[in-house]
Design an enzyme around this catalytic site. Structure first.
Site, PDB file in Angstrom:
ATOM      1  N   CYS A   9       0.597  -1.240   0.141  1.00 49.09           N
ATOM      2  CA  CYS A   9       0.086  -0.064   0.077  1.00 49.09           C
ATOM      3  C   CYS A   9       0.836   1.241   0.100  1.00 49.09           C
ATOM      4  O   CYS A   9       1.720   1.309   0.967  1.00 49.09           O
ATOM      5  CB  CYS A   9      -0.925  -0.115   1.098  1.00 49.09           C
ATOM      6  SG  CYS A   9      -1.941   1.543   1.514  1.00 49.09           S
ATOM      7  N   ARG A  26      -7.493  -8.814   7.213  1.00 50.84           N
ATOM      8  CA  ARG A  26      -6.919  -8.254   5.801  1.00 50.84           C
ATOM      9  C   ARG A  26      -8.249  -8.068   4.825  1.00 50.84           C
ATOM     10  O   ARG A  26      -8.954  -8.831   4.825  1.00 50.84           O
ATOM     11  CB  ARG A  26      -5.732  -9.398   5.155  1.00 50.84           C
ATOM     12  CG  ARG A  26      -4.601  -9.389   6.029  1.00 50.84           C
ATOM     13  CD  ARG A  26      -3.769  -8.227   5.816  1.00 50.84           C
ATOM     14  NE  ARG A  26      -2.659  -8.179   6.567  1.00 50.84           N
ATOM     15  CZ  ARG A  26      -2.267  -7.985   7.707  1.00 50.84           C
ATOM     16  NH1 ARG A  26      -3.315  -7.495   8.553  1.00 50.84           N
ATOM     17  NH2 ARG A  26      -1.035  -8.125   8.141  1.00 50.84           N
ATOM     18  N   ARG A  83      -6.062 -11.662  12.523  1.00 49.63           N
ATOM     19  CA  ARG A  83      -5.274 -11.081  11.639  1.00 49.63           C
ATOM     20  C   ARG A  83      -6.497 -10.702  10.451  1.00 49.63           C
ATOM     21  O   ARG A  83      -6.822 -11.423   9.725  1.00 49.63           O
ATOM     22  CB  ARG A  83      -4.367 -12.135  10.865  1.00 49.63           C
ATOM     23  CG  ARG A  83      -3.414 -11.282   9.856  1.00 49.63           C
ATOM     24  CD  ARG A  83      -2.440 -12.311   9.209  1.00 49.63           C
ATOM     25  NE  ARG A  83      -1.408 -11.794   8.667  1.00 49.63           N
ATOM     26  CZ  ARG A  83      -0.137 -11.142   8.844  1.00 49.63           C
ATOM     27  NH1 ARG A  83      -0.083 -11.128  10.154  1.00 49.63           N
ATOM     28  NH2 ARG A  83       0.496 -10.523   8.278  1.00 49.63           N
ATOM     29  N   GLU A 137      -4.480  -8.813  -2.210  1.00 51.52           N
ATOM     30  CA  GLU A 137      -4.843  -8.629  -0.807  1.00 51.52           C
ATOM     31  C   GLU A 137      -3.941  -7.596  -0.166  1.00 51.52           C
ATOM     32  O   GLU A 137      -2.880  -7.307  -0.621  1.00 51.52           O
ATOM     33  CB  GLU A 137      -4.106 -10.160  -0.196  1.00 51.52           C
ATOM     34  CG  GLU A 137      -4.186 -10.304   1.202  1.00 51.52           C
ATOM     35  CD  GLU A 137      -2.747  -9.811   1.920  1.00 51.52           C
ATOM     36  OE1 GLU A 137      -2.641  -9.784   3.189  1.00 51.52           O
ATOM     37  OE2 GLU A 137      -1.697  -9.496   1.325  1.00 51.52           O
TER      38      GLU A 137
END
Length: 381
Positions: free
Chosen positions: A123, A215, A213, A170
């Site tokens: 990102c 995502r 976690r 992802e």
């Protein structure tokens, strides 16, 4: 540690190698290493694949978590790309091939044709100043204007050139809120401009591994091929047994993973200081019958986000193998790098079983839509 292999060559071959080494500025050792890698890759490519397999490419591949996911779902990898040399080493140890190392320098036309583009792209900030100016002047903008200078641009240019049937991206959960939502808006607009129908969902890996976690996963299908009425649902099955930290722990762990007195005192003081200030920063002791915090690439520094309590001793960090298990990698997965690099690699990776389930859904959708297209063709003949 690198291993040494001694080979014998005749005088003519030696002179040719020496001449090439001088011209290329590459040592004989490096040249021969590359040649051997290419030979191994060619040998792997010669292995026949099933006609029913869907081909995919593995971009920003890391150590291959997404590759394992798609191979489990019936996919066949035809190209991989990862710039980090330590990750390349781990990738080669497990898949027998070295990924290309700089996606920005790869000609999209040279990438093999494929059905699915898979990428865990980094990102980066998107500059919207130029885009806003063009829009204020009533001029059209494209993904080249919006995303140039980011690695997401390379995903877009490959999609445009190769037009795979589908893609799966992802990224971190915060991608949705990054830069007040503008980053994700640019991503959506760019993918839709390429005429892909997109679907996205924030998914938590804790149903498949003992780790919280989250995502974001973005899935897209080619509307030029499948039309505008494409549908997709993230209907993921739950694990039969809820995984807990106890499940991933090794029985015999070296004392080198136990925190030193100095580090343990520092972490306790750090946590106390922040607690007094009214925030929750500090170390985390993982519950043996629960799930851990999210492991990150910084885990190698002190392991503070996920510590394991020990009787009569300071807490310890997870071992690299335990980190691999925390991300759902099989025990057969090789770890050929130092502990520091292994912690970074697993901290940056994906929850393999979660991504495997999404991959199965993507391929299921493709099979269903391809069958419908084939049926319509037969009916018109």
């Amino acid at each position: 540690m690198a291993k040494q292999v001694h080979i014998r060559v005749d005088d003519t071959t030696y002179e040719e190698l020496n001449e090439y080494s001088t011209l290329s500025g590459q040592s004989m050792q490096d040249y021969l290493s590359v040649a051997i890698r290419q030979l191994l890759v060619k040998k792997r490519e010669d292995v026949p694949r099933k006609e029913t397999d869907y081909t995919f490419i593995d971009l920003f591949a890391g150590i291959g978590g997404m590759r394992i996911a798609y191979e489990r779902a019936g996919g066949h990898c035809v190209y991989s790309n990862e710039w980090n040399r330590y990750s390349q080493k781990t990738y080669f140890a497990n898949f027998g091939e070295y990924p290309d190392d700089d996606i920005t320098k790869v000609n999209a036309a040279d990438i093999p044709n494929h059905d699915i583009l898979v990428a865990g792209f980094p990102c980066q900030p998107f500059s919207i100043a130029g885009v806003s100016k063009k829009q204020s002047l009533g001029r059209a903008t494209g993904f080249e204007d919006k995303t140039q200078g980011t690695l997401f641009f390379d995903v877009c240019r490959i999609l445009k050139e190769k037009r795979p049937k589908a893609f799966m991206l992802e990224n971190v959960k915060n991608l949705c809120s990054h830069d007040k939502g503008r980053t994700f808006k640019v991503i959506q607009e760019s993918l839709e401009e390429l005429n892909y129908k997109i679907f996205f969902r924030i998914l938590d890996g804790k149903s498949y591994v003992p780790q919280h976690r989250e995502r974001i996963v973005i899935v897209g299908f080619d509307q030029e091929r499948y039309g505008k009425n494409v549908t997709f649902e993230f209907n993921l099955p739950l694990s039969e047994k809820t995984p807990v930290i106890r499940d991933i722990l090794e029985s015999d762990v070296s004392d080198k993973y136990t925190l030193s007195d100095k580090l343990w005192v520092y972490l306790q003081n750090y946590a106390a200081k922040h607690k007094a200030a009214g925030n929750g920063f500090g170390y985390g002791i993982a519950p043996l019958d629960g799930v851990s915090r999210t492991i990150s690439a910084r885990y190698y520094k002190d392991g503070s986000e996920i510590l394991i309590a020990q009787n009569g001793k300071n807490p310890r960090k997870l071992t690299p193998r335990e980190c691999a298990r925390l991300q759902g990698f099989p025990d057969s997965f090789k770890i050929p790098v130092s502990d520091t690099q292994a912690y970074k690699q697993f901290g940056n990776s994906v929850v393999v079983p979660l991504m495997s389930e999404v991959a199965k859904l993507v391929i299921y959708n493709l099979r269903k839509m391809d069958k419908e297209i084939a049926l319509r063709k037969r009916m018109t003949i």
